[in-house]
Design an enzyme around this catalytic site. Structure first.
Site, PDB file in Angstrom:
ATOM      1  N   HIS A  89     -10.986  -2.032   4.172  1.00  0.00           N
ATOM      2  CA  HIS A  89     -10.767  -1.629   5.561  1.00  0.00           C
ATOM      3  C   HIS A  89     -11.469  -0.310   5.915  1.00  0.00           C
ATOM      4  O   HIS A  89     -11.419   0.115   7.066  1.00  0.00           O
ATOM      5  CB  HIS A  89      -9.269  -1.490   5.819  1.00  0.00           C
ATOM      6  CG  HIS A  89      -8.663  -0.398   4.982  1.00  0.00           C
ATOM      7  ND1 HIS A  89      -8.585  -0.478   3.606  1.00  0.00           N
ATOM      8  CD2 HIS A  89      -8.155   0.802   5.313  1.00  0.00           C
ATOM      9  CE1 HIS A  89      -8.045   0.632   3.139  1.00  0.00           C
ATOM     10  NE2 HIS A  89      -7.771   1.424   4.145  1.00  0.00           N
ATOM     11  N   ASP A  90     -12.059   0.348   4.924  1.00  0.00           N
ATOM     12  CA  ASP A  90     -12.782   1.593   5.171  1.00  0.00           C
ATOM     13  C   ASP A  90     -14.299   1.413   5.121  1.00  0.00           C
ATOM     14  O   ASP A  90     -15.051   2.365   5.336  1.00  0.00           O
ATOM     15  CB  ASP A  90     -12.415   2.643   4.097  1.00  0.00           C
ATOM     16  CG  ASP A  90     -10.953   3.054   4.159  1.00  0.00           C
ATOM     17  OD1 ASP A  90     -10.364   3.056   5.259  1.00  0.00           O
ATOM     18  OD2 ASP A  90     -10.397   3.385   3.091  1.00  0.00           O
ATOM     19  N   GLU A 121      -6.552   4.059  -5.793  1.00  0.00           N
ATOM     20  CA  GLU A 121      -7.805   4.334  -5.094  1.00  0.00           C
ATOM     21  C   GLU A 121      -8.321   5.686  -5.576  1.00  0.00           C
ATOM     22  O   GLU A 121      -7.647   6.694  -5.410  1.00  0.00           O
ATOM     23  CB  GLU A 121      -7.579   4.382  -3.574  1.00  0.00           C
ATOM     24  CG  GLU A 121      -8.879   4.579  -2.806  1.00  0.00           C
ATOM     25  CD  GLU A 121      -8.693   5.044  -1.352  1.00  0.00           C
ATOM     26  OE1 GLU A 121      -9.608   4.862  -0.550  1.00  0.00           O
ATOM     27  OE2 GLU A 121      -7.635   5.609  -1.022  1.00  0.00           O
ATOM     28  N   ASP A 139      -2.883   4.726  -2.456  1.00  0.00           N
ATOM     29  CA  ASP A 139      -3.843   5.368  -1.574  1.00  0.00           C
ATOM     30  C   ASP A 139      -4.275   6.733  -2.132  1.00  0.00           C
ATOM     31  O   ASP A 139      -3.429   7.503  -2.593  1.00  0.00           O
ATOM     32  CB  ASP A 139      -3.149   5.570  -0.209  1.00  0.00           C
ATOM     33  CG  ASP A 139      -4.100   6.001   0.882  1.00  0.00           C
ATOM     34  OD1 ASP A 139      -5.046   5.256   1.162  1.00  0.00           O
ATOM     35  OD2 ASP A 139      -3.885   7.089   1.455  1.00  0.00           O
ATOM     36  N   ASP A 155       0.861  -1.180   0.000  1.00  0.00           N
ATOM     37  CA  ASP A 155       0.000   0.000   0.000  1.00  0.00           C
ATOM     38  C   ASP A 155       0.900   1.233   0.000  1.00  0.00           C
ATOM     39  O   ASP A 155       1.705   1.418   0.915  1.00  0.00           O
ATOM     40  CB  ASP A 155      -0.866  -0.017   1.273  1.00  0.00           C
ATOM     41  CG  ASP A 155      -2.184   0.703   1.102  1.00  0.00           C
ATOM     42  OD1 ASP A 155      -2.196   1.753   0.436  1.00  0.00           O
ATOM     43  OD2 ASP A 155      -3.192   0.228   1.655  1.00  0.00           O
TER      44      ASP A 155
HETATM   45  C1  GLC Z   1      -7.522   6.004   2.117  1.00  0.00           C
HETATM   46  C2  GLC Z   1      -7.356   4.835   3.034  1.00  0.00           C
HETATM   47  C3  GLC Z   1      -7.847   5.219   4.391  1.00  0.00           C
HETATM   48  C4  GLC Z   1      -7.016   6.365   4.883  1.00  0.00           C
HETATM   49  C5  GLC Z   1      -6.986   7.524   3.879  1.00  0.00           C
HETATM   50  C6  GLC Z   1      -5.870   8.476   4.186  1.00  0.00           C
HETATM   51  O1  GLC Z   1      -8.825   6.348   1.887  1.00  0.00           O
HETATM   52  O2  GLC Z   1      -7.996   3.711   2.497  1.00  0.00           O
HETATM   53  O3  GLC Z   1      -7.841   4.158   5.283  1.00  0.00           O
HETATM   54  O4  GLC Z   1      -7.507   6.833   6.094  1.00  0.00           O
HETATM   55  O5  GLC Z   1      -6.773   7.071   2.574  1.00  0.00           O
HETATM   56  O6  GLC Z   1      -4.616   7.919   3.916  1.00  0.00           O
END
Ligand code: GLC
Ligand code: CA
Length: 544
Positions: A318-319, A244, A202, A101
């Site tokens: 995980h979110d 993402e 990310d 990640d």
């Molecule tokens: C992404 C991650 C999340 C994190 C955010 C900031 O959305 O999936 O868990 O808090 O980025 O890095």
């Protein structure tokens, strides 16, 4: 005929691990890399091809590792660099790639770059971050951080604000700066040398921010940066890469996942994920899922990216809350609905992602507020209290949407703490671990685990899953999700009753004859009806 060798990841299935909640190996209550190594045989049995590992780099853990203070070292909580090298090696032995990640939009405020940057405006690292002159009383503008509060943090020693889209401990990196970009590329190349098989990027659509114009996602230079990043790093290897991108529409997704590999292999887009929140509001502002819209959106992505891009397929990460609690049924029809949701997703074109515990149907939790650990959850609770919301309403939103739903420890067996740790776990175990756990699933022939295992192997055996075209059926049916996939002269149909009641249905009405069932979540078939959450995939012929 056109000769095209598909990249390996087009038939791959990825499994996401949230390391702090997977398996503790040294009795400190926190999952770690050795713990993951111990569970590799389990993952091999499931049949996955790659593991996306949420961040394990050195971090003060303000946002559970999404605040990195050293991109080239492992946080002691998770182990050592040697453990990481071992994990990569042991996974490879079992045919599994490790996907790292990469958090490149921001670093930790404890990263040496930031410690230098805040020493003075003429420090060489100052420009690695995003600053604005101003006065303590008036921030540059009213932009808000994702985890609450202003996006601008005042630094009295510099008479400047720094910009942070997430917590104050996650200052945004300044991608305008070519030196910063070069450091990032060198770091990525170093991880490639360590043997990682890919990267998940990310919030990558936020790197090209222009706070002066209040732009966070999809900044004007976004794709220019990503192409450079890809050219300088990923394109030198045979990697799977996934960005993402909450702000991706079809057009952008085609850029991100262009077959010429100029950007990534694929993106995570979230259009289907927002369908149970009130429009223009926050995720905490709940509404019923609009099922017709869900079909429309998932189908749109299937047809629009066909041969022009590549989809990621996911219900969970995980979110996000646990899908069986969210859009399935986590009581009476727990197994049926978990399998039904898996059927719909794994029947589609794209690369499926399974989030740890999804393969045994792990569910949401309802804890008292003190038991929540997630910074977003804790902050929204305070923020909404101070805005005068009812406590019960806030808690209800948290039960439904908190990120901690996904972060409770993996449920391995029915012993204390679900076999996750011998100590007190960093976050409570879901109390249903005695009924829902890996050990039990492995013993039961018709468990959710074996259903996922079968779906994964079907994708490998039958090219139609990765390559076939897509056609939605019964578009306006309020309960049935049905579609066809076609490749050459083969056709399969995916049929699912999305709801908990029995409904009338006959495959004949679709002018189809079933020649072979590939997978089904009830033991037998019943002509003329679909039982609650019934789902199957079958080979079919068009009947006359
Ligand atoms: C992404 C991650 C999340 C994190 C955010 C900031 O959305 O999936 O868990 O808090 O980025 O890095
Ligand atoms: Ca540990």
């Amino acid at each position: 005929m056109e000769q095209q060798v598909s990249p390996w990841w087009k038939r791959a299935v990825v499994y996401q691990i949230y390391p702090r909640s997977y398996q503790d190996s040294n009795g400190d209550g926190i999952g770690d890399l050795q713990g993951i190594i111990q569970r590799l045989d389990y993952l091999k049995e499931l049949g996955i091809d790659a593991i996306w590992l949420s961040p394990v780099c050195k971090s003060p853990q303000d946002d559970n590792g999404y605040d990195i203070s050293d991109y080239q070292d492992i946080d002691p909580m998770f182990g050592t660099l040697e453990d990481m090298q071992n994990l990569i090696k042991e996974a490879k032995k079992r045919g599994i790639q490790i996907i790292m990640d990469l958090v490149l939009n921001h670093s930790s405020d404890e990263h040496p770059w930031f410690l230098e940057a805040k020493k003075g405006k003429d420090n060489p690292y100052h420009d690695y971050y995003v600053w604005k002159d101003g006065s303590k009383e008036s921030p540059p503008n009213d932009m808000k951080a994702c985890f609450g509060g202003s996006a601008w943090e005042w630094m009295p020693e510099l008479n400047q604000y720094y910009f942070h889209q997430f917590s104050v401990k996650q200052p945004d990196l300044n991608w305008e700066n070519p030196k910063l970009r070069k450091e990032i590329y060198d770091m990525i190349l170093w991880w490639m040398e360590q043997g990682v098989g890919g990267f998940r990027l990310d919030v990558i659509d936020q790197i090209a921010k222009e706070p002066d114009q209040k732009i966070t996602i999809n900044g004007p230079k976004l794709h220019e940066y990503i192409r450079e990043l890809s050219r300088e790093t990923f394109q030198k290897g045979d990697l799977i890469t996934v960005g993402e991108a909450w702000g991706a529409d079809i057009e952008r997704a085609r850029l991100y996942s262009a077959p010429d590999k100029s950007e990534f292999s694929m993106v995570f887009q979230f259009e289907h994920i927002n369908l149970d929140q009130q429009p223009e509001k926050e995720k905490w502002d709940l509404k019923e899922l609009d099922f017709l819209k869900l079909k429309e959106i998932l189908s749109k992505w299937q047809t629009e990216l066909y041969q022009t891009g590549w989809n990621s397929l996911f219900w969970n990460n995980h979110d996000l809350p646990r899908i069986v609690s969210r859009w399935g049924n986590d009581s009476k029809y727990h197994d049926e609905s978990a399998k039904m949701l898996a059927t719909i997703l794994h029947g589609m074109q794209g690369t499926p992602y399974i989030y740890q515990g999804e393969e045994i149907g792990m569910t949401n939790v309802q804890f008292p507020i003190e038991e929540y650990r997630d910074i977003e959850t804790v902050n929204i609770y305070q923020e909404r209290l101070s805005k005068g919301y009812e406590k019960n309403d806030i808690m209800n939103s948290i039960y439904v949407k908190s990120r901690d739903n996904a972060r409770t420890p993996m449920q391995w067996d029915d012993t204390k703490n679900a076999g996750f740790t011998t100590a007190d776990p960093w976050i409570k175990v879901n109390p249903n671990y005695k009924e829902i756990n890996v050990k039990g699933s492995l013993k039961k022939k018709d468990s959710i685990f074996y259903y996922y295992q079968k779906l994964i192997s079907l994708r490998k055996e039958k090219p139609i899953f990765a390559e076939g075209s897509y056609e939605l059926l019964l578009k306006d049916h309020p309960d049935i999700f049905a579609y066809l996939r076609k490749l050459g002269n083969q056709t399969i149909c995916v049929i699912a009753n999305f709801h908990g009641k029995e409904i009338k249905f006959s495959i004949k009405d679709l002018k189809l004859d079933i020649t072979n069932y590939l997978i089904q979540n009830y033991e037998d078939q019943k002509e003329g009806i679909l039982r609650p959450y019934e789902a199957f995939i079958a080979e079919v012929k068009e009947s006359i």
